[in-house]
Design an enzyme around this catalytic site. Structure first.
Site, PDB file in Angstrom:
ATOM      1  N   GLU A  41       0.840  -1.201   0.000  1.00 57.90           N
ATOM      2  CA  GLU A  41       0.000   0.000   0.000  1.00 57.90           C
ATOM      3  C   GLU A  41       0.879   1.258   0.000  1.00 57.90           C
ATOM      4  O   GLU A  41       1.873   1.329   0.742  1.00 57.90           O
ATOM      5  CB  GLU A  41      -0.889  -0.020   1.245  1.00 57.90           C
ATOM      6  CG  GLU A  41      -1.790   1.181   1.443  1.00 57.90           C
ATOM      7  CD  GLU A  41      -2.622   1.069   2.717  1.00 57.90           C
ATOM      8  OE1 GLU A  41      -3.571   1.855   2.853  1.00 57.90           O
ATOM      9  OE2 GLU A  41      -2.311   0.207   3.573  1.00 57.90           O
ATOM     10  N   LYS A 112      -9.211   2.421  -2.328  1.00 54.78           N
ATOM     11  CA  LYS A 112      -9.513   1.807  -1.032  1.00 54.78           C
ATOM     12  C   LYS A 112     -10.920   2.195  -0.590  1.00 54.78           C
ATOM     13  O   LYS A 112     -11.279   3.383  -0.580  1.00 54.78           O
ATOM     14  CB  LYS A 112      -8.485   2.258   0.003  1.00 54.78           C
ATOM     15  CG  LYS A 112      -8.517   1.522   1.333  1.00 54.78           C
ATOM     16  CD  LYS A 112      -7.319   1.953   2.180  1.00 54.78           C
ATOM     17  CE  LYS A 112      -7.232   1.213   3.499  1.00 54.78           C
ATOM     18  NZ  LYS A 112      -6.027   1.604   4.265  1.00 54.78           N
ATOM     19  N   CYS A 148      -5.464  -3.092   2.151  1.00 57.80           N
ATOM     20  CA  CYS A 148      -5.371  -3.158   3.614  1.00 57.80           C
ATOM     21  C   CYS A 148      -6.720  -3.374   4.309  1.00 57.80           C
ATOM     22  O   CYS A 148      -7.258  -4.471   4.330  1.00 57.80           O
ATOM     23  CB  CYS A 148      -4.675  -1.914   4.153  1.00 57.80           C
ATOM     24  SG  CYS A 148      -3.939  -2.166   5.799  1.00 57.80           S
ATOM     25  N   SER A 301      18.514   1.625  30.562  1.00 59.05           N
ATOM     26  CA  SER A 301      19.571   2.166  29.700  1.00 59.05           C
ATOM     27  C   SER A 301      20.434   1.051  29.117  1.00 59.05           C
ATOM     28  O   SER A 301      20.926   1.178  27.989  1.00 59.05           O
ATOM     29  CB  SER A 301      20.435   3.166  30.471  1.00 59.05           C
ATOM     30  OG  SER A 301      21.087   2.569  31.573  1.00 59.05           O
TER      31      SER A 301
END
Length: 546
Positions: A41, A112, A148, A301
């Site tokens: 898409e 679409k 989609c 971290s």
């Protein structure tokens, strides 16, 4: 018919790069005797382009790329997504569209039909829903083309449908034997299995071959896992592409056999690959080469430094330890050991003198007031300033290291540890951080074992522990999951067995700290509901629901 499923990693708006990549794949698949190559898409521009769609020049450039592809592609059919103009005087000015073209001729154009407008999707802002379309005969097969969301509305699969139309059902009734769906379907934990079930349901229900081609890569906070695949009428996966990297697999529709490439086997493996991909793409697509990470000797971290090293290589990651009067010797040792294990340089920049200078200058203003969270936040902001100074001087991107549990409850310092250009693990709850760290160490110690065993602490005052301020993370993360990802009310969460007072206090913290999250760096989305574009809450509001 030999069909190539080509999942690409586009950079939004980089038309030259995207087009060059598509042309290269077209040439290579043609040389492998493919009859058709299918791209995702909006492959021409990348998904989601957001308000770039409001720029007329952007739309025109995308149309010129399509014209070039149509002109230059010979001897092989091509399906790809682009944006088309709506020439009607009514409705939104654009369509989210797809073309099938061959030898310079457009054989099929579809728009679409089902436009999502929930979570991270905002397509009705820009696009007009397309009209019904028909299948087309191509190489002796009737082929239906969808985009989609068009496949996410089967009445036998979804308990509540969002749309009245079902484009798949209409195409099959019209004679489609092969259903092609081009997508830009973002990743979250468990999404792969949901897609598989949807596609399998369509294939077995209608006895058709279903081909799904998905975008891969990261665009800002959204991660796309690829995993393009084809499913036969019996529900078997007959072709499958990799996850989290560009890939091309070829399917023979006559034998219904295709290439199947390996995929992740556990959630931890999947999440780590997603975060590594997301970090690499965000850094490089934004034009950076190197990053800087503040290393406290803690698990957050440590995990971010590992992800950065995997994404960019150890030569492109700088660790910085900034000890204060309250930093333990063990934390400094753990930061040093991590840096050695990862092979990254470690700069040590103590902040005690800077901190004392702040206290001296503020002493007359603060006179008569006891030390509190103010002094803790000063330390965090000194560290944030140092990291940003390094970023400015050397052109490195700062990666912030806060997790979802901290961001949810405001257990973080605005303009301090929240400073940075990308919040790598801001959608990763603390308990999941530990799970991922243990997965990193599955074949040997990379993150020092002591980091996984010691109680978490910000080390901003003597003897400080996270659990002085927060519930145990196992409890906290359960409440946050129900409240944020499942949108449950406090009373519903309490009925699940959580302590009522803890539930109310956690939710108060979540609501009070919306202003912090609005100022946070973009974070990589891995859960069904992340802080950011897909969760839109007002800051100034009076509803608590407690």
């Amino acid at each position: 018919m030999r069909i190539a499923l080509a999942q690409t990693n586009p950079t939004i708006g980089d038309f030259d790069r995207n087009m060059a990549k598509m042309k290269d794949i077209i040439d290579k698949t043609k040389s492998r005797n493919c009859d058709l190559v299918v791209f995702p898409e909006l492959a021409v521009m990348g998904y989601p382009p957001k308000d770039l769609l409001e720029k007329a020049g952007f739309i025109e450039d995308n149309l010129q790329v399509i014209k070039g592809l149509i002109k230059d592609s010979k001897g092989i059919g091509v399906i790809c997504g682009f944006v088309d103009r709506n020439t009607s005087s009514v409705g939104k000015p654009l369509y989210n569209s797809a073309l099938l073209f061959y030898n310079g001729h457009i054989l099929l154009k579809v728009h679409k039909r089902l436009l999502p407008c929930y979570d991270v999707f905002d397509e009705t802002r820009y696009f007009e829903p397309g009209p019904p379309t028909s299948s087309i005969a191509y190489n002796g097969k009737d082929m239906g083309l969808t985009i989609c969301e068009d496949i996410w509305n089967d009445k036998d699969f979804f308990e509540r449908r969002l749309y009245s139309a079902d484009p798949v059902e209409e195409l099959v009734k019209g004679g489609a034997e092969i259903l092609v769906n081009i997508s830009a379907s973002p990743y979250h934990i468990g999404k792969r299995n949901i897609r598989w079930e949807i596609l399998k349901n369509i294939a077995t229900k209608y006895k058709v071959l279903v081909i799904f081609v998905n975008q891969v890569g990261a665009n800002d906070d959204l991660l796309f896992d690829g995993n393009s695949l084809a499913i036969g009428p019996d529900g078997r996966i007959v072709a499958m592409a990799k996850e989290f990297e560009e890939d091309v697999v070829i399917l023979d529709t006559q034998t219904q056999k295709g290439e199947t490439h390996p995929i992740t086997q556990t959630d931890s493996e999947s999440i780590l690959k997603a975060l590594v991909m997301g970090t690499r793409d965000y850094v490089t697509k934004c034009g950076f080469k190197k990053v800087v990470v503040g290393l406290s000797g803690g698990v957050d971290s440590s995990l971010v430094a590992y992800i950065a090293t995997e994404a960019l290589g150890n030569e492109n990651v700088l660790g910085v330890a900034m000890p204060s009067p309250y930093t333990s010797k063990e934390s400094m040792e753990d930061a040093a050991k991590l840096s050695k294990n990862l092979g990254i340089p470690l700069e040590i920049i103590p902040i005690s003198k800077i901190f004392q200078a702040y206290l001296k200058e503020l002493s007359s203003v603060f006179k008569g007031r006891a030390e509190d969270v103010t002094e803790e936040n000063i330390q965090a902001r000194i560290r944030g300033n140092i990291l940003m100074a390094l970023s400015n001087k050397f052109g490195y991107l700062v990666l912030s290291t806060g997790n979802k549990s901290e961001l949810a409850t405001g257990y973080c310092t605005l303009y301090g540890d929240m400073s940075g250009g990308l919040a790598v693990i801001s959608d990763v709850p603390k308990t999941m951080v530990y799970e991922l760290a243990r997965y990193v160490n599955r074949e040997g110690e990379i993150i020092p074992q002591r980091v996984l065993e010691k109680p978490p602490s910000a080390e901003l005052r003597p003897g400080q522990l996270d659990q002085d301020t927060l519930p145990p993370y196992e409890v906290l993360d359960g409440i946050l999951r129900e409240y944020i990802e499942h949108s449950k009310s406090p009373s519903e969460i309490i009925r699940e067995g959580y302590d009522p007072e803890i539930v109310r206090e956690v939710i108060k913290k979540v609501e009070r700290n919306e202003y912090k999250r609005k100022q946070a760096a973009p974070g990589l989305k891995i859960t069904t509901k992340a802080f950011g574009y897909g969760r839109r809450y007002p800051i100034a509001q009076g509803y608590r629901g407690l």
